[in-house]
Design an enzyme around this catalytic site. Structure first.
Site, PDB file in Angstrom:
ATOM      1  N   GLU A 540     158.268 -20.246   4.556  1.00  0.00           N
ATOM      2  CA  GLU A 540     156.866 -20.664   4.538  1.00  0.00           C
ATOM      3  C   GLU A 540     156.688 -21.899   5.227  1.00  0.00           C
ATOM      4  O   GLU A 540     155.555 -21.846   5.784  1.00  0.00           O
ATOM      5  CB  GLU A 540     156.520 -20.584   3.002  1.00  0.00           C
ATOM      6  N   ASP A 604     161.748 -16.952   9.897  1.00  0.00           N
ATOM      7  CA  ASP A 604     162.857 -16.710   9.284  1.00  0.00           C
ATOM      8  C   ASP A 604     164.180 -17.510   9.927  1.00  0.00           C
ATOM      9  O   ASP A 604     164.961 -18.117   9.298  1.00  0.00           O
ATOM     10  CB  ASP A 604     163.432 -15.307   9.806  1.00  0.00           C
TER      11      ASP A 604
HETATM   12 ZN   LIG Z   1     156.278 -14.951   6.368  1.00  0.00          ZN
END
Ligand SMILES: [Zn+2]
Length: 701
Positions: A540, A604
């Site tokens: 995030e 990621d």
């Molecule tokens: Zn995401």
């Protein structure tokens, strides 16, 4: 209502046109919290002593692993192969793994509280409201008996369409109830002035998940299109149309939806905030879509005074304005009638519910519809989420959990700060702006500081309740226009197993629902919490600096704060990630869309690196190292990351996400990511050239 661009969420929740697909869920075998270990400690020649425990004691689930798989060849198989081999996807699911099982446990908890509220509401107004909503939803006999009565007023307005004027009036009437033919309306922060809330008009009104489903001519799309047309026809018959008329209408509906799809922006274009932000205000709107009575529209919605308006694209609004004049009123009657049935069908009797599910099953591969109680829990969460959440938070998210999550997030932020200091491709001016953005990034953990209210009546008729709640929500959104931004609001409810980053608020949000075992537990080893939840937090945070988020500054304003040279370097690295993922296949013959998934993949990769750096820092002065069943502590960290994404998917679901969703399938959220994180290859001593230590590594963050 689909908000353009914002926010970036963690999990591939499928929100699709006209509410066709509900959010997907998530997960696993319960993980037993680690027991204190009495195992002997060994001493390595260098470094602190090693404490040997079992994998289970760390929080890793050994039954999900396939220990015959090679970490350096297919790490996902090592972390998740056991689960994928042994698990059978429940009939009412399109995928299954730890997060789906966690979601099921959450739903069961919520069901128990709701059943109590429905049976014995007592005098508590919150319990009464929750109980009434859930009770009406569960009362299938009453729903069956009501037939289409709850949506009769909407259908009646549609039946009156006989010219352009009555078409415009019908569009307004449907929009007021959150049924969105042609376009939708909501509010959003002004991309260029984050202190302001403005009205936002966006493309909408398609029954299939994406414009490609109308426009591409491959065999699979043709097959789904044909099925869809039959589905529309069957829904119209259920609503009382004669078979021949329904058949003709369904063909016309698909024809006009195809015309709308042609005008609609592509999903990759929509990742560019500059392409979906056109603040044209009221005069610009009138000049763009000249035939539509905008003054009457805003007045009819109850917000005659709204001045500031953005549209996703002027071409789209000019196009639908002309389209409305180019078809016979009877065609629009059919189309609008269909949008009502598509939006409300799943709240009507069994015939409608089953037919809506048949379409969803075609797209997701799901074999059976979710039991009624699950659908009613979801419905209550959507309509009254912050009332429903209060019991959940009390029971499932204690103060020590919140504190640990805050510590973890603090450590991940610290890692990003250190990273910004050492990046070779970033020049000094951009670095200091990035530092500032990080310093201003807000974080929310668990649940809101204050609970919001839901000022509408809940009665005994389920579909009518939903119509009331939708109208209330739309009015609540529009009431924000012209007012200062409320920074306390949450876009997800606390029990949600997901997380998000919102660039306009420059904030990351982690609901209590995702801070639960087997993804997070204060009893887990540090390496496991950092690998799993640290990875989520890093993800995030990195969204603030991905292909979209990096275009917003620390105050949430869309503006260029990168130097040209640094921006060029960033784009080159982004292209590297796009090319890497474009080579992956979701199912045979269906490759990922590297541009569509770039932001999530960057998040990621960056997220795992940040989590790893934070973990190393946190364990720097640890008095002992863990080892479990032949795995070092670093390897356990990566196993925890891999296991947080264990998931078995139906092929239809994989194909659907590859075609519509910005998230990559979970196998690539593990193997694609660790291949770009050299610390992984180091931890497992992967030889050069092995799949998890490729010659070319992409490094944005
Ligand atoms: Zn995401």
């Amino acid at each position: 209502v689909r908000t353009p661009l914002l926010p970036s969420v963690l999990v591939a929740s499928l929100t699709a046109a006209a509410g066709l697909i509900a959010a997907c869920d998530g997960t696993p075998d319960a993980v037993t919290p680690p027991q204190p270990s009495a195992t002997a400690t060994a001493v390595e020649p260098s470094g602190p002593p090693v404490k040997t425990v079992t994998l289970k004691e760390t929080g890793i689930n050994p039954t999900w692993m396939d220990r015959s798989a090679q970490a350096c060849t297919d790490f996902y198989a090592l972390a998740c192969g056991g689960l994928i081999k042994s698990v059978e996807i429940p009939a009412d699911k399109s995928s299954w793994g730890p997060s789906q099982e966690l979601q099921l446990r959450t739903e069961e908890f919520l069901r128990d509280t709701l059943e109590k509220s429905a049976k014995q509401p007592g005098n508590d107004p919150i319990q009464k409201k929750l109980g009434a909503w859930y009770g009406a939803c569960m009362n299938e006999a009453a729903i069956e008996k009501a037939g289409t009565k709850p949506i009769k007023s909407l259908l009646d307005v549609v039946a009156k369409v006989k010219d352009e004027k009555s078409l415009h009036a019908a569009i307004l009437a449907l929009h007021k109830h959150s049924v969105f033919p042609f376009f939708d309306v909501s509010s959003q922060q002004d991309f260029k002035d984050a202190t302001l809330v403005i009205a936002a008009l966006d493309q909408d009104g398609l029954g299939l998940p994406d414009r490609d489903y109308y426009l591409l001519d491959d065999a699979k799309m043709k097959e789904i299109r044909a099925f869809y047309q039959g589905h529309v026809e069957r829904m119209l018959v259920l609503a009382g149309d004669k078979p021949a008329a329904a058949r003709k209408a369904a063909a016309e509906i698909v024809r006009v939806e195809t015309a709308i799809a042609r005008l609609a922006q592509d999903k990759v274009v929509r990742r560019d905030p500059y392409k979906i932000y056109n603040k044209i205000d009221r005069p610009g709107l009138t000049a763009t879509a000249k035939r539509f009575p905008w003054d009457a529209y805003w007045k009819g919605l109850g917000f005659a005074g709204i001045k500031d308006v953005t549209v996703n694209s002027k071409e789209y609004f000019a196009g639908v304005d002309a389209l409305m004049a180019s078809e016979k009123p009877a065609v629009w009657q059919s189309y609008l009638r269909w949008t009502v049935l598509a939006a409300e069908g799943s709240r009507l009797g069994k015939g409608f519910v089953d037919e809506r599910f048949a379409m969803r099953a075609k797209l997701t591969g799901q074999k059976a519809i979710e039991p009624r109680w699950k659908r009613c829990v979801t419905s209550t969460d959507t309509a009254l989420g912050e009332l429903l959440a209060q019991e959940y938070v009390k029971a499932k998210f204690d103060a020590p959990s919140k504190q640990l999550a805050e510590e973890l997030l603090g450590a991940v932020r610290g890692a990003m700060k250190a990273e910004l200091g050492s990046l070779s491709w970033m020049d000094a001016a951009t670095r200091s702006a990035a530092d500032e953005k990080l310093a201003k990034m807000n974080r929310k953990i668990g649940y809101p500081a204050t609970w919001r209210s839901y000022d509408f009546e809940v009665g005994g008729e389920y579909a009518a309740n939903v119509v009331t709640a939708s109208a209330f929500e739309l009015a609540r959104q529009l009431r924000k226009v012209g007012r200062p931004v409320d920074r306390n609001e949450w876009d997800m409810t606390p029990p949600t197993v997901n997380a998000y980053y919102n660039p306009s608020l420059n904030e990351m949000v982690f609901p209590a629902g995702i801070l639960q075992p087997p993804l997070f537990d204060k009893a887990f080893a540090t390496a496991v919490n950092y690998g799993s939840t640290g990875g989520v937090m890093g993800h995030e945070l990195t969204h603030g600096f991905d292909d979209e988020g990096s275009q917003f500054d620390g105050d949430g304003n869309l503006r260029v704060w990168w130097s040209d040279a640094t921006s060029k370097q960033f784009q080159e690295q982004t292209r590297c990630v796009e090319d890497q993922y474009s080579a992956y296949e979701a199912v045979p013959g269906v490759k990922l869309n590297g541009k569509l998934t770039a932001g999530e993949n960057i998040a990621d990769i960056g997220g795992l690196k940040l989590a790893y750096a934070a973990y190393r820092e946190a364990r720097k002065a640890a008095p002992e190292r863990l080892a479990a069943e032949g795995y070092t502590e670093e390897q356990i960290f990566f196993l925890a990351y891999g296991q947080s994404w264990c998931e078995k998917d139906r092929p239809e679901f994989l194909e659907l996400i590859a075609k519509t969703n910005p998230h990559s399938p979970t196998i690539f959220r593990v193997n694609g990511v660790v291949a770009d994180v050299p610390a992984f290859a180091d931890a497992f001593s992967c030889p050069a050239g092995s799949p998890m230590r490729p010659a070319k590594v992409c490094a944005v963050w």
